[in-house]
Design a protein around this motif. Structure first.
Motif, PDB file in Angstrom:
ATOM      1  N   MET A 135       1.079 -11.143   7.022  1.00 58.71           N
ATOM      2  CA  MET A 135       1.116  -9.551   7.056  1.00 58.71           C
ATOM      3  C   MET A 135       0.619  -8.989   8.470  1.00 58.71           C
ATOM      4  O   MET A 135       0.313  -8.088   8.992  1.00 58.71           O
ATOM      5  CB  MET A 135      -0.720  -9.217   6.261  1.00 58.71           C
ATOM      6  N   MET A 180      -4.434   1.050  11.076  1.00 57.04           N
ATOM      7  CA  MET A 180      -5.262   0.530  11.037  1.00 57.04           C
ATOM      8  C   MET A 180      -5.422   0.891   9.598  1.00 57.04           C
ATOM      9  O   MET A 180      -5.665   0.110   8.173  1.00 57.04           O
ATOM     10  CB  MET A 180      -6.752   0.983  11.706  1.00 57.04           C
ATOM     11  N   GLY A 181      -5.901   2.242   8.801  1.00 57.54           N
ATOM     12  CA  GLY A 181      -5.929   2.540   7.629  1.00 57.54           C
ATOM     13  C   GLY A 181      -4.725   2.616   7.315  1.00 57.54           C
ATOM     14  O   GLY A 181      -4.638   1.815   5.448  1.00 57.54           O
ATOM     15  N   VAL A 236       0.042  -3.715   3.596  1.00 53.32           N
ATOM     16  CA  VAL A 236      -0.944  -4.700   2.779  1.00 53.32           C
ATOM     17  C   VAL A 236      -1.806  -4.803   2.965  1.00 53.32           C
ATOM     18  O   VAL A 236      -2.388  -4.569   3.178  1.00 53.32           O
ATOM     19  CB  VAL A 236       0.462  -5.674   3.086  1.00 53.32           C
ATOM     20  N   HIS A 237      -2.133  -5.135   1.763  1.00 52.60           N
ATOM     21  CA  HIS A 237      -3.280  -6.373   1.829  1.00 52.60           C
ATOM     22  C   HIS A 237      -3.095  -7.564   0.693  1.00 52.60           C
ATOM     23  O   HIS A 237      -2.584  -8.003   0.715  1.00 52.60           O
ATOM     24  CB  HIS A 237      -4.375  -5.067   0.051  1.00 52.60           C
ATOM     25  N   GLY A 238      -4.363  -8.264   1.449  1.00 54.08           N
ATOM     26  CA  GLY A 238      -4.203  -9.641   1.073  1.00 54.08           C
ATOM     27  C   GLY A 238      -5.192 -10.724   0.293  1.00 54.08           C
ATOM     28  O   GLY A 238      -6.456 -10.003   1.627  1.00 54.08           O
ATOM     29  N   ASN A 259      -2.249   0.386   6.869  1.00 52.76           N
ATOM     30  CA  ASN A 259      -1.354  -0.610   7.483  1.00 52.76           C
ATOM     31  C   ASN A 259      -0.549  -1.798   6.152  1.00 52.76           C
ATOM     32  O   ASN A 259      -0.980  -3.083   6.655  1.00 52.76           O
ATOM     33  CB  ASN A 259      -2.663  -1.669   8.142  1.00 52.76           C
ATOM     34  N   TYR A 312     -12.138  -2.331  -3.630  1.00 52.82           N
ATOM     35  CA  TYR A 312     -12.876  -2.472  -2.582  1.00 52.82           C
ATOM     36  C   TYR A 312     -14.340  -2.363  -2.429  1.00 52.82           C
ATOM     37  O   TYR A 312     -14.943  -1.793  -0.961  1.00 52.82           O
ATOM     38  CB  TYR A 312     -12.002  -1.717  -1.218  1.00 52.82           C
ATOM     39  N   PHE A 331     -15.508   3.566   5.990  1.00 51.83           N
ATOM     40  CA  PHE A 331     -13.818   3.543   6.043  1.00 51.83           C
ATOM     41  C   PHE A 331     -13.667   3.825   4.539  1.00 51.83           C
ATOM     42  O   PHE A 331     -12.643   4.198   3.789  1.00 51.83           O
ATOM     43  CB  PHE A 331     -13.068   2.962   6.311  1.00 51.83           C
ATOM     44  N   ARG A 350      -2.278 -14.067   4.954  1.00 46.03           N
ATOM     45  CA  ARG A 350      -2.514 -12.779   6.024  1.00 46.03           C
ATOM     46  C   ARG A 350      -2.122 -13.504   7.208  1.00 46.03           C
ATOM     47  O   ARG A 350      -1.933 -12.885   7.933  1.00 46.03           O
ATOM     48  CB  ARG A 350      -3.774 -13.614   5.827  1.00 46.03           C
ATOM     49  N   THR A 379      -4.962  -6.267  10.860  1.00 40.22           N
ATOM     50  CA  THR A 379      -5.199  -5.685  10.431  1.00 40.22           C
ATOM     51  C   THR A 379      -5.288  -4.098  10.757  1.00 40.22           C
ATOM     52  O   THR A 379      -4.509  -3.187  10.467  1.00 40.22           O
ATOM     53  CB  THR A 379      -7.067  -5.111  10.356  1.00 40.22           C
ATOM     54  N   LEU A 439     -10.387   4.884   2.837  1.00 40.41           N
ATOM     55  CA  LEU A 439      -9.638   3.465   2.661  1.00 40.41           C
ATOM     56  C   LEU A 439      -9.520   3.715   0.878  1.00 40.41           C
ATOM     57  O   LEU A 439      -8.297   3.606   0.214  1.00 40.41           O
ATOM     58  CB  LEU A 439      -9.958   2.586   1.830  1.00 40.41           C
ATOM     59  N   ARG A 479       2.865  -5.935   9.321  1.00 37.82           N
ATOM     60  CA  ARG A 479       2.175  -4.731  10.016  1.00 37.82           C
ATOM     61  C   ARG A 479       2.395  -4.241  11.464  1.00 37.82           C
ATOM     62  O   ARG A 479       2.175  -3.156  11.519  1.00 37.82           O
ATOM     63  CB  ARG A 479       0.572  -5.020  10.101  1.00 37.82           C
ATOM     64  N   LYS A 491       0.611  -1.069   0.052  1.00 41.42           N
ATOM     65  CA  LYS A 491       0.105  -0.087  -0.419  1.00 41.42           C
ATOM     66  C   LYS A 491       1.263   1.454   0.242  1.00 41.42           C
ATOM     67  O   LYS A 491       2.289   0.690   0.137  1.00 41.42           O
ATOM     68  CB  LYS A 491      -0.938   0.161   1.698  1.00 41.42           C
ATOM     69  N   HIS A 524     -16.374  -3.176   0.646  1.00 43.24           N
ATOM     70  CA  HIS A 524     -16.264  -2.338   1.773  1.00 43.24           C
ATOM     71  C   HIS A 524     -17.612  -0.927   1.019  1.00 43.24           C
ATOM     72  O   HIS A 524     -17.474  -0.644   2.045  1.00 43.24           O
ATOM     73  CB  HIS A 524     -15.118  -2.126   2.026  1.00 43.24           C
TER      74      HIS A 524
HETATM   75  P1  RTP Z   1      -7.313  -6.176   3.598  1.00 41.32           P
HETATM   76  O1  RTP Z   1      -8.667  -6.765   3.297  1.00 41.32           O
HETATM   77  O2  RTP Z   1      -6.613  -4.188   3.413  1.00 41.32           O
HETATM   78  O3  RTP Z   1      -6.428  -6.622   3.163  1.00 41.32           O
HETATM   79  O4  RTP Z   1      -7.297  -5.954   4.747  1.00 41.32           O
HETATM   80  P2  RTP Z   1      -7.836  -7.040   5.795  1.00 41.32           P
HETATM   81  O5  RTP Z   1      -8.535  -8.294   5.188  1.00 41.32           O
HETATM   82  O6  RTP Z   1      -6.964  -6.770   7.356  1.00 41.32           O
HETATM   83  O7  RTP Z   1      -8.846  -6.212   6.425  1.00 41.32           O
HETATM   84  P3  RTP Z   1     -10.535  -5.101   5.789  1.00 41.32           P
HETATM   85  O8  RTP Z   1     -11.489  -5.285   7.046  1.00 41.32           O
HETATM   86  O9  RTP Z   1     -11.289  -5.791   4.859  1.00 41.32           O
HETATM   87  O10 RTP Z   1     -10.329  -3.771   5.516  1.00 41.32           O
HETATM   88  C1  RTP Z   1     -10.745  -3.470   4.343  1.00 41.32           C
HETATM   89  C2  RTP Z   1      -8.728  -2.308   4.661  1.00 41.32           C
HETATM   90  O11 RTP Z   1      -9.832  -1.080   4.874  1.00 41.32           O
HETATM   91  C3  RTP Z   1      -8.752  -0.407   6.221  1.00 41.32           C
HETATM   92  N1  RTP Z   1      -9.806  -0.442   7.325  1.00 41.32           N
HETATM   93  N2  RTP Z   1      -9.805   0.544   7.848  1.00 41.32           N
HETATM   94  N3  RTP Z   1     -10.480   2.516  10.205  1.00 41.32           N
HETATM   95  C4  RTP Z   1     -10.620   1.692   9.914  1.00 41.32           C
HETATM   96  O12 RTP Z   1     -11.620   0.702  11.018  1.00 41.32           O
HETATM   97  C5  RTP Z   1     -10.697   0.387   9.003  1.00 41.32           C
HETATM   98  N4  RTP Z   1     -11.180  -0.821   8.905  1.00 41.32           N
HETATM   99  C6  RTP Z   1     -10.474  -1.221   8.229  1.00 41.32           C
HETATM  100  C7  RTP Z   1      -7.975  -1.308   6.287  1.00 41.32           C
HETATM  101  O13 RTP Z   1      -6.766  -0.587   5.592  1.00 41.32           O
HETATM  102  C8  RTP Z   1      -7.667  -2.487   5.765  1.00 41.32           C
HETATM  103  O14 RTP Z   1      -6.739  -2.721   5.325  1.00 41.32           O
END
Ligand code: RTP
Ligand code: MG
Length: 140
Positions: A90, A111-112, A116-118, A114, A51, A59, A87, A93, A63, A104, A11, A54
């Protein structure tokens, strides 16, 4: 155990700090092979579509803006159990909850932002890989 492929994104917070090599070393040390990789600058539209799952979360706007703010490195990682293994490497989150030694824990800012994405499952991995790469670009 099955050989899988997963989509990884380094990221903007990490590309900005020149951490691509250090992050790739973590993947390789865990036995994941980088079978495709490119540096791209996503438009807000491209990041938003990636994304989309989401889109109703609070967020989402932040994001998408972040992911389109500076270049990212998109890559395909291959290996045994690659989706779960990636994961694991990584970490959680929220970097505050990430285990020692994870990407991470070592590199994420928040949290935002962070680092890497996977992909989170075989079906999403397939879709996310196809979003960025053609079959010809995957060199196993
Ligand atoms: P990713 O999809 O990026 O690999 O991360 P993840 O599965 O661990 O987390 P996910 O729940 O899919 O959320 C995607 C990305 O959104 C941002 N996020 N911000 N501010 C917040 O509460 C919040 N929650 C999530 C993070 O960048 C997260 O990796
Ligand atoms: Mg996710």
């Amino acid at each position: 155990m099955a050989i899988e492929r997963t989509l990884s994104i380094i990221k903007p917070d990490a590309t900005r700090r020149n951490l691509t090599g250090k992050i790739n070393a973590k993947f390789e040390d865990a036995g994941l092979r980088i079978v495709a990789q490119k540096r791209v600058k996503l438009s807000a539209e491209q990041a938003g579509k990636f994304y989309e799952v989401h889109k109703d979360r609070p967020f989402y706007g932040e994001l998408v803006e972040f992911m389109a703010s500076e270049p990212v490195v998109v890559q395909v990682l291959e290996g045994e159990n690659a989706i779960a293994k990636n994961r694991e490497v990584m970490g959680a989150t929220n970097p505050a909850n990430a285990d020692a030694g994870t990407i991470r824990k070592e590199f994420a800012i928040s949290m935002g932002e962070n680092s890497v994405h996977g992909s989170d499952a075989p079906e999403t991995a397939k879709e996310e890989i196809a979003y960025f790469f053609s079959g010809l670009e995957l060199v196993g």
